[in-house]
Write a protein that holds these residues in place. Structure first.
Motif, short mmCIF file in Angstrom:
data_model
loop_
_atom_site.label_atom_id
_atom_site.label_comp_id
_atom_site.label_asym_id
_atom_site.label_seq_id
_atom_site.Cartn_x
_atom_site.Cartn_y
_atom_site.Cartn_z
N LEU A 1 5.13 -20.73 30.11
CA LEU A 1 5.36 -20.49 28.68
C LEU A 1 6.85 -20.61 28.33
CD1 LEU A 1 2.91 -17.54 27.91
CD2 LEU A 1 2.75 -19.89 27.08
N LYS A 2 7.69 -20.15 29.26
CA LYS A 2 9.14 -20.26 29.02
C LYS A 2 9.55 -21.73 28.92
CE LYS A 2 13.22 -18.62 28.45
NZ LYS A 2 13.54 -17.88 27.22
N ALA A 3 8.94 -22.56 29.75
CA ALA A 3 9.24 -23.99 29.71
C ALA A 3 8.70 -24.64 28.43
CB ALA A 3 8.66 -24.69 30.94
N TYR B 1 1.03 -22.95 21.83
CA TYR B 1 1.21 -22.48 23.20
C TYR B 1 -0.07 -22.47 24.03
CZ TYR B 1 5.73 -21.46 21.32
OH TYR B 1 6.95 -21.62 20.73
N SER B 2 -1.22 -22.51 23.36
CA SER B 2 -2.48 -22.59 24.12
C SER B 2 -2.54 -23.90 24.90
CB SER B 2 -3.68 -22.47 23.20
OG SER B 2 -3.75 -23.57 22.34
N ARG B 3 -1.79 -24.92 24.44
CA ARG B 3 -1.74 -26.17 25.20
C ARG B 3 -1.21 -25.92 26.60
NH1 ARG B 3 1.81 -30.33 21.83
NH2 ARG B 3 3.09 -28.48 21.54
N ALA C 1 -0.23 -16.30 21.66
CA ALA C 1 -0.79 -15.48 22.74
C ALA C 1 0.17 -15.34 23.92
CB ALA C 1 -2.11 -16.09 23.21
N ASN C 2 0.35 -14.09 24.36
CA ASN C 2 1.16 -13.76 25.55
C ASN C 2 2.65 -13.99 25.39
OD1 ASN C 2 -1.10 -12.89 26.83
ND2 ASN C 2 -1.11 -14.43 28.44
N LEU C 3 3.08 -14.40 24.21
CA LEU C 3 4.53 -14.49 24.02
C LEU C 3 5.09 -13.10 23.71
CD1 LEU C 3 3.74 -17.51 23.84
CD2 LEU C 3 5.64 -17.80 22.27
N PRO D 1 9.62 -15.60 27.16
CA PRO D 1 9.29 -16.57 26.12
C PRO D 1 9.06 -15.90 24.76
CG PRO D 1 7.40 -16.24 27.57
CD PRO D 1 8.53 -15.44 28.13
N PHE D 2 9.85 -16.31 23.76
CA PHE D 2 9.71 -15.80 22.39
C PHE D 2 9.30 -16.95 21.47
CE2 PHE D 2 12.48 -12.61 24.20
CZ PHE D 2 12.17 -11.45 23.51
#
Length: 361
Positions: free
Chosen positions: A88-90, A97-99, A270-272, A349-350
DNA sequence: AAAACGGGGAA
DNA sequence: TTCCCAGTTTT
Protein backbone atom coordinates in the motif's frame (compact mmCIF):
# COMPACT_ATOMS: atom_id res chain seq x y z
CA UNK A 1 -25.77 -17.22 -23.85
CA UNK A 2 -24.81 -14.88 -26.65
CA UNK A 3 -25.82 -11.41 -25.53
CA UNK A 4 -24.61 -9.49 -28.57
CA UNK A 5 -26.48 -10.32 -31.74
CA UNK A 6 -24.31 -11.50 -34.57
CA UNK A 7 -26.30 -9.56 -37.18
CA UNK A 8 -25.65 -6.36 -35.27
CA UNK A 9 -21.88 -6.88 -35.43
CA UNK A 10 -22.02 -7.83 -39.10
CA UNK A 11 -23.90 -4.65 -39.87
CA UNK A 12 -21.15 -2.48 -38.41
CA UNK A 13 -18.52 -4.47 -40.30
CA UNK A 14 -20.14 -4.47 -43.74
CA UNK A 15 -17.53 -3.46 -46.29
CA UNK A 16 -14.84 -3.05 -43.63
CA UNK A 17 -11.38 -3.96 -44.90
CA UNK A 18 -9.98 -5.80 -41.88
CA UNK A 19 -6.58 -6.70 -43.31
CA UNK A 20 -5.85 -3.18 -44.49
CA UNK A 21 -7.02 -1.74 -41.16
CA UNK A 22 -4.79 -4.17 -39.24
CA UNK A 23 -1.80 -3.39 -41.42
CA UNK A 24 -2.17 0.38 -41.13
CA UNK A 25 -2.71 0.23 -37.38
CA UNK A 26 0.11 -2.19 -36.59
CA UNK A 27 2.67 -0.46 -38.81
CA UNK A 28 1.80 2.89 -37.25
CA UNK A 29 2.13 1.43 -33.76
CA UNK A 30 5.49 -0.21 -34.46
CA UNK A 31 6.83 3.11 -35.73
CA UNK A 32 5.23 5.59 -33.35
CA UNK A 33 4.86 3.73 -30.07
CA UNK A 34 6.17 5.46 -26.98
CA UNK A 35 9.08 4.05 -25.04
CA UNK A 36 7.44 2.96 -21.84
CA UNK A 37 9.08 1.00 -19.02
CA UNK A 38 6.64 -1.91 -19.30
CA UNK A 39 7.46 -2.26 -22.98
CA UNK A 40 11.10 -3.23 -22.39
CA UNK A 41 10.13 -6.89 -22.30
CA UNK A 42 6.93 -8.93 -22.28
CA UNK A 43 7.34 -10.39 -18.81
CA UNK A 44 3.75 -11.37 -17.96
CA UNK A 45 4.17 -10.15 -14.38
CA UNK A 46 5.28 -6.70 -15.50
CA UNK A 47 2.52 -6.56 -18.10
CA UNK A 48 0.08 -7.45 -15.35
CA UNK A 49 1.34 -4.82 -12.90
CA UNK A 50 1.31 -2.14 -15.58
CA UNK A 51 -2.22 -3.00 -16.68
CA UNK A 52 -3.54 -2.80 -13.13
CA UNK A 53 -1.81 0.53 -12.51
CA UNK A 54 -3.09 1.93 -15.80
CA UNK A 55 -6.73 1.33 -14.90
CA UNK A 56 -8.37 4.75 -14.81
CA UNK A 57 -4.91 6.28 -14.55
CA UNK A 58 -2.80 8.25 -17.03
CA UNK A 59 0.45 6.86 -18.41
CA UNK A 60 2.52 9.79 -17.10
CA UNK A 61 1.20 9.22 -13.60
CA UNK A 62 1.94 5.49 -13.71
CA UNK A 63 5.55 5.57 -14.97
CA UNK A 64 7.32 6.49 -11.70
CA UNK A 65 5.04 4.22 -9.66
CA UNK A 66 5.70 1.31 -12.02
CA UNK A 67 9.48 1.75 -11.86
CA UNK A 68 9.52 1.93 -8.08
CA UNK A 69 7.11 -0.97 -7.72
CA UNK A 70 9.06 -3.31 -9.99
CA UNK A 71 12.32 -2.39 -8.29
CA UNK A 72 10.81 -3.17 -4.91
CA UNK A 73 8.82 -6.22 -6.02
CA UNK A 74 10.67 -7.58 -9.09
CA UNK A 75 8.88 -10.91 -9.26
CA UNK A 76 5.61 -12.58 -8.46
CA UNK A 77 7.28 -14.21 -5.45
CA UNK A 78 8.62 -10.92 -4.10
CA UNK A 79 5.18 -9.33 -4.22
CA UNK A 80 3.52 -12.39 -2.72
CA UNK A 81 5.86 -12.35 0.27
CA UNK A 82 5.63 -8.61 0.97
CA UNK A 83 3.73 -7.04 3.85
CA UNK A 84 0.42 -5.54 2.71
CA UNK A 85 1.37 -2.22 4.33
CA UNK A 86 4.51 -2.16 2.22
CA UNK A 87 2.48 -2.73 -0.93
CA UNK A 88 0.00 0.00 0.00
CA UNK A 89 2.90 2.35 0.73
CA UNK A 90 4.22 1.71 -2.77
CA UNK A 91 0.73 2.47 -4.11
CA UNK A 92 0.26 5.60 -1.96
CA UNK A 93 -1.13 8.45 -4.03
CA UNK A 94 -2.10 6.29 -7.01
CA UNK A 95 -5.68 5.77 -5.85
CA UNK A 96 -8.11 2.86 -6.14
CA UNK A 97 -6.19 1.06 -3.42
CA UNK A 98 -8.22 -2.13 -3.81
CA UNK A 99 -6.22 -2.60 -7.02
CA UNK A 100 -3.07 -3.06 -4.94
CA UNK A 101 -4.69 -5.36 -2.42
CA UNK A 102 -6.38 -7.44 -5.11
CA UNK A 103 -3.15 -7.67 -7.07
CA UNK A 104 -1.30 -9.05 -4.09
CA UNK A 105 -4.11 -11.50 -3.34
CA UNK A 106 -3.97 -12.71 -6.94
CA UNK A 107 -0.19 -12.97 -6.98
CA UNK A 108 -0.25 -15.08 -3.82
CA UNK A 109 -2.67 -17.40 -5.55
CA UNK A 110 -0.38 -17.64 -8.57
CA UNK A 111 2.52 -18.62 -6.33
CA UNK A 112 0.46 -21.11 -4.35
CA UNK A 113 -1.46 -22.76 -7.19
CA UNK A 114 0.20 -22.07 -10.53
CA UNK A 115 3.91 -22.55 -9.90
CA UNK A 116 4.51 -18.78 -9.79
CA UNK A 117 3.67 -18.47 -13.48
CA UNK A 118 0.99 -16.04 -14.60
CA UNK A 119 -1.78 -18.27 -16.02
CA UNK A 120 -2.20 -18.43 -19.76
CA UNK A 121 -5.63 -20.03 -19.57
CA UNK A 122 -8.37 -17.38 -19.99
CA UNK A 123 -10.69 -18.81 -17.35
CA UNK A 124 -7.93 -19.24 -14.79
CA UNK A 125 -6.73 -15.72 -15.49
CA UNK A 126 -10.23 -14.28 -15.07
CA UNK A 127 -10.63 -16.03 -11.75
CA UNK A 128 -7.81 -13.98 -10.23
CA UNK A 129 -8.75 -11.04 -8.00
CA UNK A 130 -8.73 -7.77 -9.89
CA UNK A 131 -8.45 -9.37 -13.32
CA UNK A 132 -11.56 -8.41 -15.25
CA UNK A 133 -12.32 -8.74 -18.97
CA UNK A 134 -9.99 -5.93 -20.00
CA UNK A 135 -6.94 -7.03 -17.99
CA UNK A 136 -7.43 -10.64 -19.05
CA UNK A 137 -7.36 -9.65 -22.71
CA UNK A 138 -4.41 -7.31 -22.23
CA UNK A 139 -2.25 -9.94 -20.51
CA UNK A 140 -3.20 -12.66 -22.99
CA UNK A 141 -2.54 -10.55 -26.06
CA UNK A 142 0.52 -8.60 -24.90
CA UNK A 143 2.34 -11.25 -22.87
CA UNK A 144 1.18 -14.42 -24.62
CA UNK A 145 0.22 -13.35 -28.18
CA UNK A 146 -3.31 -14.69 -27.88
CA UNK A 147 -5.87 -12.87 -30.08
CA UNK A 148 -8.24 -11.77 -27.30
CA UNK A 149 -9.94 -8.36 -27.24
CA UNK A 150 -8.80 -5.86 -24.59
CA UNK A 151 -11.52 -3.24 -24.60
CA UNK A 152 -10.88 -0.12 -22.55
CA UNK A 153 -12.03 3.46 -22.88
CA UNK A 154 -9.56 4.18 -25.67
CA UNK A 155 -10.66 1.19 -27.72
CA UNK A 156 -14.33 2.10 -27.36
CA UNK A 157 -13.65 5.67 -28.43
CA UNK A 158 -11.54 4.65 -31.43
CA UNK A 159 -13.86 1.89 -32.61
CA UNK A 160 -17.03 3.89 -31.98
CA UNK A 161 -15.65 6.36 -34.51
CA UNK A 162 -14.16 3.88 -36.95
CA UNK A 163 -17.35 1.79 -37.09
CA UNK A 164 -19.73 4.66 -36.23
CA UNK A 165 -21.23 2.93 -33.24
CA UNK A 166 -23.52 5.23 -31.26
CA UNK A 167 -24.37 2.97 -28.33
CA UNK A 168 -23.82 4.53 -24.88
CA UNK A 169 -20.33 3.45 -23.80
CA UNK A 170 -21.24 4.05 -20.16
CA UNK A 171 -23.50 0.98 -20.34
CA UNK A 172 -22.06 -2.39 -19.39
CA UNK A 173 -23.41 -4.27 -22.39
CA UNK A 174 -21.85 -1.84 -24.83
CA UNK A 175 -18.40 -3.13 -23.87
CA UNK A 176 -19.54 -6.60 -24.95
CA UNK A 177 -20.60 -5.24 -28.31
CA UNK A 178 -17.12 -3.79 -28.80
CA UNK A 179 -15.55 -7.08 -27.74
CA UNK A 180 -17.59 -8.88 -30.38
CA UNK A 181 -16.46 -6.37 -33.00
CA UNK A 182 -12.79 -6.65 -31.98
CA UNK A 183 -12.98 -10.44 -32.17
CA UNK A 184 -13.91 -9.98 -35.80
CA UNK A 185 -11.21 -7.48 -36.71
CA UNK A 186 -8.25 -8.37 -34.45
CA UNK A 187 -5.02 -9.44 -36.14
CA UNK A 188 -4.39 -13.15 -35.62
CA UNK A 189 -0.74 -12.69 -36.55
CA UNK A 190 0.02 -9.84 -34.14
CA UNK A 191 -2.70 -9.36 -31.54
CA UNK A 192 -0.25 -7.64 -29.18
CA UNK A 193 0.55 -4.74 -31.50
CA UNK A 194 -3.05 -4.62 -32.69
CA UNK A 195 -4.48 -4.16 -29.20
CA UNK A 196 -1.74 -1.83 -28.03
CA UNK A 197 -2.06 0.06 -31.31
CA UNK A 198 -5.75 0.75 -30.68
CA UNK A 199 -4.98 2.06 -27.20
CA UNK A 200 -1.98 4.08 -28.35
CA UNK A 201 -4.08 5.56 -31.13
CA UNK A 202 -6.73 6.54 -28.59
CA UNK A 203 -4.12 8.15 -26.36
CA UNK A 204 -2.15 10.02 -29.03
CA UNK A 205 -4.38 10.66 -32.06
CA UNK A 206 -8.02 9.69 -31.54
CA UNK A 207 -8.40 11.81 -28.41
CA UNK A 208 -11.71 12.70 -26.75
CA UNK A 209 -11.50 16.32 -27.87
CA UNK A 210 -9.87 17.74 -31.00
CA UNK A 211 -8.63 14.43 -32.40
CA UNK A 212 -5.74 14.66 -34.89
CA UNK A 213 -7.56 13.01 -37.78
CA UNK A 214 -5.07 14.40 -40.29
CA UNK A 215 -2.36 12.26 -38.68
CA UNK A 216 -4.50 9.15 -38.27
CA UNK A 217 -3.17 5.96 -39.84
CA UNK A 218 -6.66 4.49 -40.20
CA UNK A 219 -8.43 7.62 -41.42
CA UNK A 220 -9.48 5.89 -44.66
CA UNK A 221 -11.27 3.23 -42.58
CA UNK A 222 -13.06 5.66 -40.27
CA UNK A 223 -16.81 5.92 -40.89
CA UNK A 224 -17.18 8.86 -38.50
CA UNK A 225 -14.43 10.76 -40.32
CA UNK A 226 -16.01 10.14 -43.73
CA UNK A 227 -19.32 11.46 -42.42
CA UNK A 228 -17.95 14.34 -40.34
CA UNK A 229 -19.22 12.84 -37.09
CA UNK A 230 -15.99 12.37 -35.20
CA UNK A 231 -16.83 14.98 -32.57
CA UNK A 232 -20.22 13.39 -31.87
CA UNK A 233 -18.70 10.06 -30.91
CA UNK A 234 -18.51 8.19 -28.65
CA UNK A 235 -21.90 8.64 -26.99
CA UNK A 236 -21.57 8.62 -23.22
CA UNK A 237 -24.22 9.38 -20.61
CA UNK A 238 -23.01 11.63 -17.81
CA UNK A 239 -22.66 10.56 -14.24
CA UNK A 240 -24.39 12.51 -11.52
CA UNK A 241 -22.39 14.87 -9.38
CA UNK A 242 -20.75 14.09 -6.07
CA UNK A 243 -22.18 14.54 -2.60
CA UNK A 244 -20.19 16.65 -0.14
CA UNK A 245 -19.41 15.32 3.34
CA UNK A 246 -17.97 17.65 5.97
CA UNK A 247 -15.62 16.29 8.64
CA UNK A 248 -13.64 17.43 11.62
CA UNK A 249 -10.15 15.94 11.64
CA UNK A 250 -7.86 16.12 14.64
CA UNK A 251 -4.10 16.28 14.85
CA UNK A 252 -3.80 15.01 18.41
CA UNK A 253 -0.23 15.24 19.63
CA UNK A 254 2.11 15.52 22.58
CA UNK A 255 5.73 16.70 22.46
CA UNK A 256 6.92 14.19 19.88
CA UNK A 257 4.06 11.87 18.91
CA UNK A 258 0.85 12.08 16.90
CA UNK A 259 -2.30 9.99 17.05
CA UNK A 260 -3.19 8.09 13.86
CA UNK A 261 -5.60 5.26 13.16
CA UNK A 262 -6.01 2.59 10.53
CA UNK A 263 -9.18 2.65 8.44
CA UNK A 264 -11.42 -0.44 8.25
CA UNK A 265 -10.40 -3.26 5.93
CA UNK A 266 -13.54 -2.78 3.83
CA UNK A 267 -14.76 0.20 1.87
CA UNK A 268 -13.25 3.56 1.02
CA UNK A 269 -9.45 3.80 1.43
CA UNK A 270 -9.41 0.40 3.09
CA UNK A 271 -6.51 -0.24 5.51
CA UNK A 272 -4.93 3.14 4.92
CA UNK A 273 -4.04 5.39 7.87
CA UNK A 274 -5.52 8.73 8.81
CA UNK A 275 -5.92 11.30 11.55
CA UNK A 276 -9.07 10.71 13.59
CA UNK A 277 -12.09 12.13 11.78
CA UNK A 278 -15.76 12.56 12.55
CA UNK A 279 -18.56 13.73 10.33
CA UNK A 280 -19.77 17.21 11.18
CA UNK A 281 -23.38 16.00 11.30
CA UNK A 282 -22.54 13.48 14.03
CA UNK A 283 -21.09 15.87 16.55
CA UNK A 284 -20.19 19.50 17.09
CA UNK A 285 -17.14 21.32 18.24
CA UNK A 286 -18.31 21.62 21.87
CA UNK A 287 -18.55 17.86 22.20
CA UNK A 288 -15.40 16.83 20.38
CA UNK A 289 -13.22 16.63 23.48
CA UNK A 290 -15.77 14.30 24.97
CA UNK A 291 -15.90 12.32 21.71
CA UNK A 292 -12.13 11.88 21.73
CA UNK A 293 -12.14 10.80 25.37
CA UNK A 294 -14.86 8.24 24.65
CA UNK A 295 -13.35 6.80 21.49
CA UNK A 296 -9.62 7.05 22.09
CA UNK A 297 -9.27 7.33 25.86
CA UNK A 298 -7.35 10.59 25.70
CA UNK A 299 -7.97 13.85 27.49
CA UNK A 300 -7.07 16.70 25.17
CA UNK A 301 -6.96 20.46 24.99
CA UNK A 302 -8.55 22.00 21.93
CA UNK A 303 -6.06 23.99 19.89
CA UNK A 304 -6.35 26.16 16.80
CA UNK A 305 -8.14 25.33 13.62
CA UNK A 306 -5.21 24.59 11.30
CA UNK A 307 -6.91 24.68 7.95
CA UNK A 308 -9.77 23.52 5.82
CA UNK A 309 -9.09 20.88 3.18
CA UNK A 310 -11.29 20.09 0.22
CA UNK A 311 -10.67 16.74 -1.39
CA UNK A 312 -12.52 15.55 -4.47
CA UNK A 313 -13.13 11.85 -5.20
CA UNK A 314 -14.87 10.53 -8.28
CA UNK A 315 -18.07 9.88 -6.34
CA UNK A 316 -17.92 12.27 -3.35
CA UNK A 317 -16.24 15.33 -1.86
CA UNK A 318 -14.63 15.58 1.54
CA UNK A 319 -14.57 18.95 3.23
CA UNK A 320 -12.22 18.53 6.18
CA UNK A 321 -11.81 21.10 8.97
CA UNK A 322 -8.52 20.31 10.70
CA UNK A 323 -7.94 21.08 14.39
CA UNK A 324 -4.86 20.74 16.49
CA UNK A 325 -5.17 19.16 19.95
CA UNK A 326 -2.69 18.62 22.73
CA UNK A 327 -2.76 15.46 24.85
CA UNK A 328 -3.21 16.23 28.55
CA UNK A 329 -3.69 12.77 29.95
CA UNK A 330 -4.69 9.17 29.23
CA UNK A 331 -3.54 6.20 27.13
CA UNK A 332 -4.82 5.17 23.72
CA UNK A 333 -7.45 2.49 24.11
CA UNK A 334 -8.73 2.20 20.53
CA UNK A 335 -7.00 -0.89 19.04
CA UNK A 336 -6.78 0.55 15.52
CA UNK A 337 -5.17 3.76 16.73
CA UNK A 338 -1.75 4.59 18.10
CA UNK A 339 0.63 7.39 18.91
CA UNK A 340 3.60 7.45 16.55
CA UNK A 341 6.69 9.62 16.38
CA UNK A 342 6.23 12.53 13.98
CA UNK A 343 9.30 11.48 12.00
CA UNK A 344 7.80 8.04 11.45
CA UNK A 345 4.53 9.22 9.91
CA UNK A 346 6.05 8.65 6.49
CA UNK A 347 6.26 4.92 7.19
CA UNK A 348 2.50 4.60 6.95
CA UNK A 349 0.32 4.75 3.83
CA UNK A 350 -2.00 7.79 3.96
CA UNK A 351 -4.60 8.89 1.43
CA UNK A 352 -3.70 12.13 -0.31
CA UNK A 353 -6.32 14.05 1.69
CA UNK A 354 -4.46 13.25 4.91
CA UNK A 355 -1.04 13.76 3.36
CA UNK A 356 -2.24 17.33 2.89
CA UNK A 357 -2.85 17.48 6.64
CA UNK A 358 0.66 16.19 7.34
CA UNK A 359 2.08 18.90 5.10
CA UNK A 360 0.33 21.62 7.04
CA UNK A 361 1.17 20.27 10.47
C1' DA B 1 -28.06 -2.20 -14.04
C1' DA B 2 -26.08 0.94 -10.93
C1' DA B 3 -23.01 2.34 -7.40
C1' DA B 4 -18.59 2.22 -5.07
C1' DC B 5 -14.00 2.99 -5.58
C1' DG B 6 -8.84 7.87 -5.97
C1' DG B 7 -6.39 10.96 -7.87
C1' DG B 8 -4.51 13.99 -11.32
C1' DG B 9 -4.48 16.75 -15.43
C1' DA B 10 -6.41 18.96 -19.54
C1' DA B 11 -9.66 22.12 -21.74
C1' DT C 1 -16.21 23.61 -13.78
C1' DT C 2 -16.44 19.25 -16.45
C1' DC C 3 -14.64 15.35 -18.35
C1' DC C 4 -11.51 11.68 -18.90
C1' DC C 5 -8.13 8.13 -17.86
C1' DA C 6 -4.91 0.90 -20.41
C1' DG C 7 -11.70 -1.01 -15.08
C1' DT C 8 -13.22 -4.28 -11.34
C1' DT C 9 -16.05 -5.51 -7.58
C1' DT C 10 -20.03 -5.16 -4.92
C1' DT C 11 -24.77 -4.20 -4.33
Amino acid sequence: MKVVKREQVNEYLTGFDRLSFQKNLIEWFETEKRNLPWRLDNDPYKVWVSEIMLQQTKVDTVIPYFNRFIKKFPTVEALAEAEEQEVLKAWEGLGYYSRARNLQTAVKEVVANYGSRVPKDPNTLSSLKGVGPYTKGAILSIAYDVPEPAVDGNVMRVMSRVLKIDEDIAKQKTRKLFESCIKEVISQANPSSFNQGLMELGALICTPKSPSCSLCPVQEHCAAYQQGMVEQLPVKSKNKKQKTLTYFAFVIHDKSNVLIEQRPEQGLLANLWQFPMVELSKTDLEHTQNWIKQNYGLTVKLGNELSSIKHVFSHLIWDIRVFQMEVIDGAVKEPNAKMVAKERLNQYPFPVSHQKIIQQF
